[in-house]
Design an enzyme around this catalytic site. Structure first.
Site, PDB file in Angstrom:
ATOM      1  N   ASP A 119       0.816  -1.218   0.000  1.00  0.00           N
ATOM      2  CA  ASP A 119       0.000   0.000   0.000  1.00  0.00           C
ATOM      3  C   ASP A 119       0.849   1.268   0.000  1.00  0.00           C
ATOM      4  O   ASP A 119       0.636   2.178  -0.802  1.00  0.00           O
ATOM      5  CB  ASP A 119      -0.931   0.038   1.229  1.00  0.00           C
ATOM      6  CG  ASP A 119      -2.021  -1.027   1.175  1.00  0.00           C
ATOM      7  OD1 ASP A 119      -2.448  -1.390   0.062  1.00  0.00           O
ATOM      8  OD2 ASP A 119      -2.440  -1.500   2.253  1.00  0.00           O
ATOM      9  N   ARG A 161       0.571   4.539  16.572  1.00  0.00           N
ATOM     10  CA  ARG A 161       0.216   5.449  15.480  1.00  0.00           C
ATOM     11  C   ARG A 161       0.439   6.921  15.766  1.00  0.00           C
ATOM     12  O   ARG A 161       0.963   7.647  14.922  1.00  0.00           O
ATOM     13  CB  ARG A 161      -1.232   5.209  15.016  1.00  0.00           C
ATOM     14  CG  ARG A 161      -1.475   3.833  14.386  1.00  0.00           C
ATOM     15  CD  ARG A 161      -0.380   3.430  13.464  1.00  0.00           C
ATOM     16  NE  ARG A 161      -0.642   2.208  12.723  1.00  0.00           N
ATOM     17  CZ  ARG A 161       0.240   1.224  12.589  1.00  0.00           C
ATOM     18  NH1 ARG A 161       1.417   1.307  13.149  1.00  0.00           N
ATOM     19  NH2 ARG A 161      -0.057   0.155  11.868  1.00  0.00           N
ATOM     20  N   ASP A 190      -6.454   3.060  11.503  1.00  0.00           N
ATOM     21  CA  ASP A 190      -5.242   3.875  11.422  1.00  0.00           C
ATOM     22  C   ASP A 190      -5.453   5.210  10.716  1.00  0.00           C
ATOM     23  O   ASP A 190      -4.810   6.196  11.045  1.00  0.00           O
ATOM     24  CB  ASP A 190      -4.123   3.086  10.739  1.00  0.00           C
ATOM     25  CG  ASP A 190      -3.611   1.963  11.634  1.00  0.00           C
ATOM     26  OD1 ASP A 190      -3.838   2.044  12.862  1.00  0.00           O
ATOM     27  OD2 ASP A 190      -2.986   1.035  11.115  1.00  0.00           O
ATOM     28  N   SER A 224      -1.303 -10.227   7.041  1.00  0.00           N
ATOM     29  CA  SER A 224      -1.013  -8.816   7.234  1.00  0.00           C
ATOM     30  C   SER A 224      -0.605  -8.640   8.691  1.00  0.00           C
ATOM     31  O   SER A 224      -1.384  -8.910   9.597  1.00  0.00           O
ATOM     32  CB  SER A 224      -2.258  -7.991   6.913  1.00  0.00           C
ATOM     33  OG  SER A 224      -2.112  -6.705   7.453  1.00  0.00           O
TER      34      SER A 224
HETATM   35  N1  ARG Z   1      -7.060  -3.870  14.901  1.00  0.00           N
HETATM   36  C1  ARG Z   1      -5.875  -3.419  15.529  1.00  0.00           C
HETATM   37  C2  ARG Z   1      -5.911  -1.951  15.743  1.00  0.00           C
HETATM   38  O1  ARG Z   1      -6.614  -1.273  15.066  1.00  0.00           O
HETATM   39  C3  ARG Z   1      -4.587  -3.861  14.827  1.00  0.00           C
HETATM   40  C4  ARG Z   1      -4.541  -3.736  13.349  1.00  0.00           C
HETATM   41  C5  ARG Z   1      -3.166  -4.094  12.872  1.00  0.00           C
HETATM   42  N2  ARG Z   1      -3.043  -4.271  11.458  1.00  0.00           N
HETATM   43  C6  ARG Z   1      -2.578  -5.368  10.858  1.00  0.00           C
HETATM   44  N3  ARG Z   1      -2.449  -5.339   9.587  1.00  0.00           N
HETATM   45  N4  ARG Z   1      -2.289  -6.445  11.460  1.00  0.00           N
HETATM   46  O2  ARG Z   1      -5.243  -1.439  16.601  1.00  0.00           O
END
Ligand code: ARG
Length: 402
Positions: free
Chosen positions: A14, A94, A123, A174
Site C-alpha cells: 500500500d 500510530r 489507522d 497482514s
Molecule cells: N485492529 C488493531 C488496531 O486497530 C490492529 C490492526 C493491525 N493491522 C494489521 N495489519 N495487522 O489497533
C-alpha cells in the site's frame, strides 16, 4: 518551488505504490519517506529503506523505540490499557509515527502528507487526527482510500511502475508489529471460525511445546513503572524485550478476539503480546494490594476511558490528560514486587509485596485478636436494611391482596 510530500512509509504494498502515485497522480516533485522504528523486524526496516532508495525518495528511518516504551507503552500500562481484550499495541504506536512524520515535515518545509491506510481501518483516524492536531495547515492524501483501490489493482499498478513487490506477494498475513505486541490479520484468519495456524506466531511457543518446568519471575515496579525483572534493573525497552522473551517461551500472550473497529466493522484479530500480558497482570496485582477499594472501583472507569481514547487515537484529547492526572496520583503507590509463575500458556500471580500495602496480616489473620469480632455484630445486624425492608413489604402487600 519544489512540491514536497511526506509519506508515512512501512515498505509494504500500500505505501509503496503511494510513491509513484504521489509523483504522477498528485504532482509532487519530492517524496520524503519516513519509516518509524517502534520495534518491527529489522528486515522490514531495512527493506523499506532499500525500496525507498530504489524508487528515489529521500528516506529517513527514525528510531523511536525508547520513546515508544517510555511515553506510550508505560502510560498504557498505568491505565491497564486494554480494548476488548487487546492490550493495545498498533493503536498506541500510530500517534508516535504520525508525530515523527510531522517532525520531518517541519524540518524539510513540507505541509503535505500521504499515508497508505485503507478506508476500513482505524489507522486513518489515528494518523490524520495526530497530523492535523500538530499541524493544522496540513493537507493529507490517502490514495488507497481516495481511489478505492483493491489489492489486485495495486499489484498491476506496482508492476507497471517498477515498484518492488516480491516480498509483498509472498506474504499471506497482514502483520503489524512493535515492541508491545504483534497483530496478525488477513488470509484465512478473516474467517472467524478458522483456527489460527501455528505459523502466524513468532514470539510465543505453542503451550504444548513450552517447557515442562514452570518458571517464576519477579517484577519490580516503581511508581507504576516496571524497573527490574528477577532483581535485574533494566532500561524500559530492554525490560519489555526481556518480558516478551520470558512469557513467550512459556506460550503466554496469545489472543484471538472479535474486535469492533471505529467504523463499526467487526474484525477477527489475532495478537501475541507476551511481555505486555505479563506486565499488565503484574501491574494489576500490585494495584490490588495498594489501592483502596474505592480507588480500584473508580479506576476501572478511568482505565476504560483512557483505553477507548487510546484505541481511537485521540492521543491529545484533554480528557486523556485529565485521566492521566488521576493515573499519576494512584501510580505513586504502585511500588513493590510481584511474583508470577509461567507454565504452558498459563500465567499466575503467586505473590506480591509493597511498602504501600493496605494489608495487615494481624488484622486479617484467623489467629489474631486485634480485630475484635464482637464489634461486627451491630454492623451485620443492620446490613442490607433497605433490601430486607423491600422483601418484607412485598410479602405483606401480597398477603393483603389474597
Ligand atoms: N485492529 C488493531 C488496531 O486497530 C490492529 C490492526 C493491525 N493491522 C494489521 N495489519 N495487522 O489497533
Amino acid at each position: 518551488m519544489k512540491k514536497k510530500v511526506v509519506l508515512v512509509y512501512s515498505g509494504g504494498l500500500d505505501t509503496s505504490i503511494c510513491i509513484p502515485m504521489m509523483r504522477e497522480e498528485y504532482g509532487f516533485d519530492e517524496v520524503y519517506t519516513v519509516t518509524v522504528d517502534v520495534g518491527q523486524p529489522k528486515e522490514d526496516i531495512q527493506q523499506a529503506a532499500e525500496k525507498a532508495a530504489a524508487m528515489g525518495t529521500i528516506h529517513r528511518t527514525v528510531d523511536a523505540k525508547d520513546e515508544f516504551i517510555r511515553d506510550y507503552c508505560f502510560p498504557a500500562l498505568k491505565a491497564n490499557g486494554d480494548y476488548q481484550g487487546y492490550p493495545m499495541s498498533t493503536s498506541i504506536a500510530r500517534p508516535l509515527i504520525a508525530k515523527k512524520a510531522v517532525e520531518v515535515a517541519l524540518e524539510v518545509g513540507a505541509t503535505a502528507f500521504a499515508h497508505g491506510c485503507t478506508g476500513k481501518g482505524n489507522d486513518q483516524f489515528r494518523i490524520e487526527y495526530t497530523i492535523r492536531t500538530l499541524m493544522p495547515e496540513a493537507i493529507i492524501h490517502a490514495p488507497i482510500r481516495e481511489k478505492n483501490l483493491t489489492r489486485s489493482w495495486e499489484i498491476e499498478y506496482a508492476k507497471k511502475h517498477n515498484v518492488p513487490i516480491q516480498q509483498s506477494l509472498e506474504k499471506i498475513w497482514s502483520i503489524d508489529e512493535n515492541l508491545w505486541g504483534r497483530s496478525i490479520e488477513g488470509g484465512r484468519l478473516e474467517e472467524p471460525d478458522f483456527a489460527p495456524p501455528e505459523e502466524i506466531f513468532q514470539w510465543t511457543v505453542s503451550p504444548e511445546k513450552a517447557p515442562a518446568e514452570k518458571s517464576n519471575v519477579v517484577m519490580t515496579f516503581q511508581a507504576g513503572v516496571p524497573v527490574a525483572i528477577n532483581g535485574r534493573g533494566l532500561e524500559p525497552a530492554a525490560l519489555v524485550i526481556f518480558a516478551n522473551e520470558i512469557a513467550g517461551n512459556h506460550g503466554v500472550g496469545r489472543i484471538d478476539i472479535m474486535e469492533d473497529r471505529l467504523m463499526g466493522l467487526k474484525v477477527r484479530e489475532n495478537y501475541e503480546c507476551p511481555g505486555a500480558t505479563l506486565l499488565l497482570k503484574a501491574h494489576q496485582a500490585l494495584e490490588a494490594l495498594v489501592l483502596t477499594r474505592e480507588e480500584l472501583r473508580f479506576k476501572k472507569h478511568v482505565d476504560q476511558e483512557w483505553s477507548r481514547l487510546a484505541y481511537e487515537g485521540l492521543w491529545f484529547d484533554p480528557l486523556k490528560a485529565d485521566l492521566e492526572g488521576f493515573l499519576a496520583k494512584t501510580s505513586k503507590r504502585v511500588t513493590g514486587e510481584v511474583r508470577l509463575s509461567l507454565y504452558k500458556g498459563a500465567l499466575q500471580v503467586t505473590g506480591r509485596s509493597s511498602p504501600w500495602a493496605l494489608y495487615s496480616e494481624d488484622l486479617a489473620s484467623f489467629d489474631s485478636k486485634t480485630f475484635d469480632q464482637r464489634e461486627s455484630t451491630g454492623a451485620v445486624k443492620n446490613f442490607g436494611l433497605q433490601s430486607r425492608m423491600f422483601h418484607h413489604l412485598a410479602m405483606k402487600l401480597a398477603e393483603e391482596k389474597e
